[in-house]
Design an enzyme around this catalytic site. Structure first.
Site, PDB file in Angstrom:
ATOM      1  N   ASP A 133       0.830  -1.207   0.000  1.00 39.25           N
ATOM      2  CA  ASP A 133       0.000   0.000   0.000  1.00 39.25           C
ATOM      3  C   ASP A 133       0.858   1.247   0.000  1.00 39.25           C
ATOM      4  O   ASP A 133       0.564   2.226  -0.669  1.00 39.25           O
ATOM      5  CB  ASP A 133      -0.944   0.002   1.209  1.00 39.25           C
ATOM      6  CG  ASP A 133      -0.205  -0.117   2.548  1.00 39.25           C
ATOM      7  OD1 ASP A 133       0.922  -0.647   2.574  1.00 39.25           O
ATOM      8  OD2 ASP A 133      -0.763   0.314   3.571  1.00 39.25           O
ATOM      9  N   ASP A 192       4.183   2.451   9.445  1.00 45.27           N
ATOM     10  CA  ASP A 192       4.232   1.123  10.068  1.00 45.27           C
ATOM     11  C   ASP A 192       3.180   0.223   9.427  1.00 45.27           C
ATOM     12  O   ASP A 192       2.278  -0.265  10.082  1.00 45.27           O
ATOM     13  CB  ASP A 192       3.996   1.255  11.576  1.00 45.27           C
ATOM     14  CG  ASP A 192       2.757   2.096  11.881  1.00 45.27           C
ATOM     15  OD1 ASP A 192       2.085   2.569  10.935  1.00 45.27           O
ATOM     16  OD2 ASP A 192       2.455   2.284  13.077  1.00 45.27           O
ATOM     17  N   GLU A 193       3.296   0.032   8.136  1.00 44.70           N
ATOM     18  CA  GLU A 193       2.314  -0.749   7.413  1.00 44.70           C
ATOM     19  C   GLU A 193       3.021  -1.509   6.280  1.00 44.70           C
ATOM     20  O   GLU A 193       3.390  -2.636   6.432  1.00 44.70           O
ATOM     21  CB  GLU A 193       1.214   0.188   6.878  1.00 44.70           C
ATOM     22  CG  GLU A 193      -0.034  -0.559   6.508  1.00 44.70           C
ATOM     23  CD  GLU A 193      -1.322   0.215   6.809  1.00 44.70           C
ATOM     24  OE1 GLU A 193      -2.348  -0.311   6.471  1.00 44.70           O
ATOM     25  OE2 GLU A 193      -1.289   1.325   7.371  1.00 44.70           O
ATOM     26  N   ASP A 214      -5.782  -2.438  -2.863  1.00 40.74           N
ATOM     27  CA  ASP A 214      -4.927  -1.515  -3.602  1.00 40.74           C
ATOM     28  C   ASP A 214      -4.339  -2.220  -4.825  1.00 40.74           C
ATOM     29  O   ASP A 214      -4.277  -1.669  -5.923  1.00 40.74           O
ATOM     30  CB  ASP A 214      -3.782  -0.999  -2.710  1.00 40.74           C
ATOM     31  CG  ASP A 214      -4.276  -0.438  -1.377  1.00 40.74           C
ATOM     32  OD1 ASP A 214      -5.167  -1.057  -0.770  1.00 40.74           O
ATOM     33  OD2 ASP A 214      -3.771   0.606  -0.947  1.00 40.74           O
ATOM     34  N   TRP A 217     -11.462  -6.138  -1.618  1.00 39.73           N
ATOM     35  CA  TRP A 217     -10.048  -6.436  -1.309  1.00 39.73           C
ATOM     36  C   TRP A 217      -9.754  -7.900  -1.689  1.00 39.73           C
ATOM     37  O   TRP A 217      -8.892  -8.166  -2.529  1.00 39.73           O
ATOM     38  CB  TRP A 217      -9.770  -6.146   0.175  1.00 39.73           C
ATOM     39  CG  TRP A 217      -9.316  -4.732   0.400  1.00 39.73           C
ATOM     40  CD1 TRP A 217      -8.062  -4.338   0.765  1.00 39.73           C
ATOM     41  CD2 TRP A 217     -10.075  -3.519   0.249  1.00 39.73           C
ATOM     42  NE1 TRP A 217      -7.995  -2.963   0.844  1.00 39.73           N
ATOM     43  CE2 TRP A 217      -9.212  -2.435   0.533  1.00 39.73           C
ATOM     44  CE3 TRP A 217     -11.376  -3.220  -0.113  1.00 39.73           C
ATOM     45  CZ2 TRP A 217      -9.624  -1.104   0.470  1.00 39.73           C
ATOM     46  CZ3 TRP A 217     -11.793  -1.897  -0.172  1.00 39.73           C
ATOM     47  CH2 TRP A 217     -10.934  -0.858   0.115  1.00 39.73           C
ATOM     48  N   GLU A 259      -2.080   9.135  -0.831  1.00 39.88           N
ATOM     49  CA  GLU A 259      -3.188   8.338  -0.310  1.00 39.88           C
ATOM     50  C   GLU A 259      -4.498   9.120  -0.375  1.00 39.88           C
ATOM     51  O   GLU A 259      -5.560   8.571  -0.629  1.00 39.88           O
ATOM     52  CB  GLU A 259      -2.886   7.964   1.146  1.00 39.88           C
ATOM     53  CG  GLU A 259      -3.899   7.037   1.776  1.00 39.88           C
ATOM     54  CD  GLU A 259      -3.392   6.467   3.090  1.00 39.88           C
ATOM     55  OE1 GLU A 259      -2.469   7.058   3.688  1.00 39.88           O
ATOM     56  OE2 GLU A 259      -3.912   5.420   3.519  1.00 39.88           O
TER      57      GLU A 259
HETATM   58  C1  BGC Z   1      -3.991   1.001   3.737  1.00 36.90           C
HETATM   59  C2  BGC Z   1      -4.827   1.008   2.507  1.00 36.90           C
HETATM   60  C3  BGC Z   1      -5.726  -0.157   2.611  1.00 36.90           C
HETATM   61  C4  BGC Z   1      -6.637   0.178   3.752  1.00 36.90           C
HETATM   62  C5  BGC Z   1      -7.769  -0.730   3.956  1.00 36.90           C
HETATM   63  C6  BGC Z   1      -4.897   1.283   4.885  1.00 36.90           C
HETATM   64  O1  BGC Z   1      -4.282   1.421   6.076  1.00 36.90           O
HETATM   65  O2  BGC Z   1      -2.929   1.879   3.657  1.00 36.90           O
HETATM   66  O3  BGC Z   1      -4.271   1.345   1.360  1.00 36.90           O
HETATM   67  O4  BGC Z   1      -6.345  -0.569   1.462  1.00 36.90           O
HETATM   68  O5  BGC Z   1      -5.944   0.383   4.934  1.00 36.90           O
HETATM   69  O6  BGC Z   1      -8.848  -0.030   3.876  1.00 36.90           O
END
Ligand code: BGC
Length: 919
Positions: free
Chosen positions: A497, A502-503, A510, A561, A774
């Site tokens: 994403d 922290d992801e 996405d 998703w 974003e």
């Molecule tokens: C991510 C997104 C993801 C979403 C889920 C976020 O924290 O960065 O791109 O699809 O969470 O809704």
């Protein structure tokens, strides 16, 4: 009179014209080129698949293929006439992509050579191609004698500097004795964690963050390195650095893990005398966690202490008596060890610093001018014992300080502690950051910082660029660049994403919206096929697909998703022509739609969804991020979409019974959808009337033709209400262009695309975006940073518009899988006066370059061999069409198939053409 000089000029013009402006150009007899196996591999070592497919391209000038012959052998000397593994013989077909290997069974380590030739459309035989090869990696768990090893009890420790728990980096080593002169040597290696191997003091390979990220509980990818030149007869040493990486480090949804990193290595040497010897990782190795890299964490950064350097630690002179015994670990037999099925991550682009500014004394900010993902290389003067601190940011605050709030808990800071005064060149090994700005402090303050001190190493999976796009409009070009950087920043082994906070996870939603665009920009066929394998690995028993893949969360599922399970295989197939991903994924698709069914009542799906994520101006009652489109509508629309793609897949695979079953399944869902969510007058009956509700209904073909016709004015009214701005989130936005095109209102899409005001693509560009954001307003000059908890400046989802830029603005659209049939129909309008795009399709370059000058439209096209194209030329059709400088008449290359008042429709055979028409 023609003198010599004139003759040369004349000949030059003739040759020039025939090269660039001739529709037909035959290069007889030349052999095929660009030989690839499976998902686009050129001469791979350590290949993953013992049942490969073969693809090749025909040289420009050749129209098509009527037959091919493939020869596959265990030695190049046997080619082409004595191929011992497989001779296809002359096969009458135009298939030049993904031809299945049908020869002797291939084994791990085997090196295989191949050649191909073709007969052109006139039946003329070509020369043989050059010889290509592939070498298989270790295909089976049983090929591994090596043991998983690590230092005992190497758990994450508290690191005061960053307030986080991180694993120390392990250094492991083993002296080995090579008995004889070496013919060849391969290092097979992988880790649970990240590794860097060394042989005799030299690093093995220039890739980083290996082996990458898969569903480790199901499948661990192994790498093969040709190390023949790094070894010699006598004493040698194999050394390995081992860091926590994705396996043992903290991740979103997983604060800290109890896991310890481990490594598995097997060095296989073939001697000149034909004998073989294998050296393995086992408990005879020694290790230490007291080396220079104190710790390294993907989110939090790396700490290098030069005082702890161990010169020569991976050479045989090194004294390791103070090192520790390692332990052998065991992992479940169920976990498959398979050769990596796409390229590793490496440094692809080095960005120089554009400007330097002083923040406070001794604290400088370096601006690379481009947001990116990777690491910073510093080349700076340092003082012994004075710690250098390197921080990162995607943006600056108004006072010039770096903005790190959007990293959330990711510390993303590197440290270097010098052992002596002097100049150092350094970059970290087992971490990465998302940044444009680098803040540097702790260097030798007697020196004045220079731009050359810092550069950005953009790191991503090692694929080639496949598309180019440029236009007469500066901001559209900036948008294209932002989309490309969105890809570079987020194709780091898996599709993520974002690369900074922290992801950095494999968010499925996405990924599924961005895949078509990504396949235009870069050769990411194997990248997607590989990730799709992890999607399959991580599918749960009830058919559900995790929200992120590799799965970290272990629980959640969302419509829009999980549909990555159907969209990714379908788009990959459609854009490359490779059926294998459909075969491999079909059961997963069925599982996913069964899951939907289990969550539905009369086909109306009630389940969790992130909805039309981040729709602007959302007034969702509980979570404004979810957008306002009715959640059940979103669920059910995507349910139908996934059943539809599963149905299309069953058709391609010739599964006739399933086709019937899926057809009626789909039509039941559609009926339920119409009844539940739409009025007979075409308006939305449930939940809020939103752009996305109509876009899904029309874009996924969920209404009857009559209803759809009635729904169109409602969609247009929603758009008009927003002053022709988008009001869509992650799921709705990618549908705008195809739907507005389908209902013959691409003019509205162009208007939306060229809008400068919020929310729009150019709006972010006007606020300084160099990547996709974003949110459209992640930052604004007027209000500063978006206060939302998620505020990434490198999120590719809205880059999904790239597909339409290639397909319609430039006009390069696949009609049949793999570009076997192409539609070149550029869309004029907006402020554009010229657009140029090219794409390296599976059959070769397809391109379109159009411009408008003095009321004349000009289009230059390239149609690759072994394909056909329909080309649509806008113009006043009562005026003549000009082809390659002369009035057009039907010929073998170009035929007029239709003429309306405003356009010519032509069927075009491979070659290059220049069309001109009056507008
Ligand atoms: C991510 C997104 C993801 C979403 C889920 C976020 O924290 O960065 O791109 O699809 O969470 O809704």
């Amino acid at each position: 009179m023609i003198n010599n000089q004139n003759l040369v000029t004349y000949l030059f013009i003739v040759v020039f014209l025939s090269t660039f402006f001739s529709c037909q150009k035959a290069t007889k007899n030349q052999g095929p080129y660009d030989l690839k196996i499976s998902e686009g591999f050129t001469n791979p070592v350590g290949f993953y698949n013992g049942n490969p497919t073969f693809s090749w391209k025909l040289p420009e000038g050749v129209q098509g293929q009527s037959a091919y012959s493939l020869a596959v052998a265990s030695s190049p000397d046997l080619l082409p006439d004595n191929a011992d593994l497989w001779e296809s013989g002359q096969v009458d077909t135009n298939q030049s992509l993904f031809v299945n290997y049908d020869g002797e069974k291939l084994a791990s380590r085997q090196k295989v050579y191949w050649q191909v030739k073709y007969w052109d459309s006139e039946g003329e035989e070509s020369k043989w191609s050059e010889t290509a090869f592939f070498e298989l990696g270790l295909l089976n768990n049983s090929d591994w004698q090596a043991k998983w090893i690590s230092l005992p009890n190497e758990k994450a420790v508290d690191i005061a500097e960053i307030g986080r728990k991180v694993h120390k980096v392990q250094y492991l080593r083993k002296n080995i004795k090579v008995q004889d002169d070496i013919e060849s040597a391969r290092l097979y290696i992988t880790a649970l964690g990240l590794f860097q191997a060394h042989l005799n003091g030299k690093p093995v390979g220039d890739d980083v963050l290996t082996p990458g990220w898969t569903s480790y509980k199901n499948r661990i990818e192994t790498l093969t390195y040709d190390v023949s030149s790094l070894l010699a007869k006598g004493e040698n040493t194999l050394g390995i650095e081992l860091a926590e990486g994705w396996y043992a480090g903290r991740l979103i949804f997983r604060r800290y893990s109890n896991r310890s990193p481990q490594v598995l290595a097997q060095l296989e040497v073939t001697y000149k005398n034909g004998e073989q010897e294998t050296f393995i990782s086992d408990n005879s190795w020694k290790g230490t966690a007291n080396g220079p890299i104190l710790y390294s964490s993907l989110y939090d950064g790396e700490y290098y202490d030069a005082n702890m350097e161990m010169p020569g630690w991976s050479t045989s002179d090194f004294d390791d008596s103070a090192w520790f015994e390692v332990v052998e670990e065991s992992i479940s037999e169920e976990v498959k060890l398979t050769p990596k099925r796409h390229t590793t991550v490496t440094t692809k682009i080095t960005l120089p610093t554009k400007s330097v500014s002083e923040r406070t004394k001794g604290n400088f900010v370096f601006d690379l001018g481009q947001n990116m993902a990777g690491v910073a290389k510093v080349n700076i003067p340092v003082k012994k014992g004075q710690r250098v601190k390197i921080r990162f940011a995607e943006m600056l605050q108004s006072n010039g300080e770096i903005y790190t709030k959007n990293y959330r808990s990711a510390v993303s800071t590197d440290f270097y502690l010098p052992a002596k005064d002097g100049q150092i060149e350094w970059y970290p090994k087992f971490t990465f950051h998302g940044f444009r700005y680098v803040e540097l402090s702790g260097f030798d303050e007697n020196a004045t910082p220079e731009k050359s001190w810092v550069s950005g190493l953009a790191q991503y999976s090692d694929f080639d660029k496949s598309g180019t796009f440029s236009s007469s409009h500066r901001k559209l070009n900036q948008l294209q660049s932002n989309i490309e950087w969105g890809l570079r920043g987020n194709f780091l082994d898996i599709p993520t994403d974002c690369p900074q906070r922290d992801e950095r996870a494999g968010w499925t939603g996405d990924a599924q919206v961005f895949i078509p665009t990504s396949l235009f920009i870069a050769d990411v066929h194997s990248f997607w096929a590989s990730w799709m394998q992890t999607v399959r690995d991580d599918q749960r028993g009830n058919g559900s697909i995790p929200i992120v893949v590799p799965d970290i969360d272990g629980r959640r599922v969302s419509s829009g998703w999980g549909d990555a399970a159907t969209v990714i295989p379908w788009e990959t197939y459609f854009r490359t022509g490779d059926k294998e991903i459909l075969e491999d994924s079909y059961q997963t698709m069925l599982g996913w739609i069964d899951f939907y069914k289990s969550e539905s009542e009369n086909h109306i799906v009630e389940m969790f969804t992130y909805g039309d994520w981040l729709q602007p101006f959302s007034e969702h009652p509980t979570d404004e991020r979810k957008g306002e489109t009715d959640e059940k509508l979103v669920n059910t629309a995507y349910y139908a979409r996934s059943v539809d793609l599963t149905l299309k897949t069953a058709e391609v695979l010739g599964l006739n019974d399933d086709v019937e079953m899926l057809q009626s399944w789909l039509s039941e869902i559609k009926t339920a959808f119409q009844n539940q969510f739409f009025n007979a007058n075409g308006s939305v009956s449930r939940g809020k009337s939103t752009q996305t509700a109509y876009l899904m209904a029309i874009g996924f073909n969920l209404l009857t033709p009559e209803m759809e016709e009635k729904a169109v004015p409602y969609l247009l009214a929603e758009i008009a209400k927003a002053d022709n701005h988008l009001r869509t989130g992650f799921l709705g936005t990618p549908l705008l262009a195809p739907v507005l095109d389908e209902i013959d209102r691409p003019d509205i899409m162009l208007e939306m695309l060229f809008k400068e005001t919020y929310p729009s693509w150019f709006y972010s560009i006007n606020q300084g975006a160099t990547t996709m954001w974003e949110r459209w307003n992640s930052y604004t000059h007027k209000d500063g940073f978006n206060p939302g908890g998620m505020n990434s400046f490198n999120h590719y989802a809205y880059g999904a518009i790239g597909q339409w830029m290639y397909e319609r603005i430039a006009g390069l659209k696949p009609v049949k899988p793999g570009y076997k049939e192409i539609l070149i129909a550029p869309l004029l309008g907006g402020p554009l006066t010229s657009v140029e795009a090219s794409y390296n399709s599976p059959y070769g370059i397809v391109s379109s370059a159009w411009k408008i000058e003095n009321g004349m439209f000009e289009l230059k096209t390239t149609v690759p061999p072994n394909t056909t194209a329909k080309i649509v030329i806008p113009g006043i059709t009562s005026e003549s069409l000009i082809l390659d400088g002369i009035d057009f008449t039907d010929n073998a290359q170009v035929k007029l198939i239709k003429k309306t008042e405003k356009e010519f429709e032509l069927e075009v055979q491979p070659g290059r053409c220049v069309f001109e028409s009056k507008l």
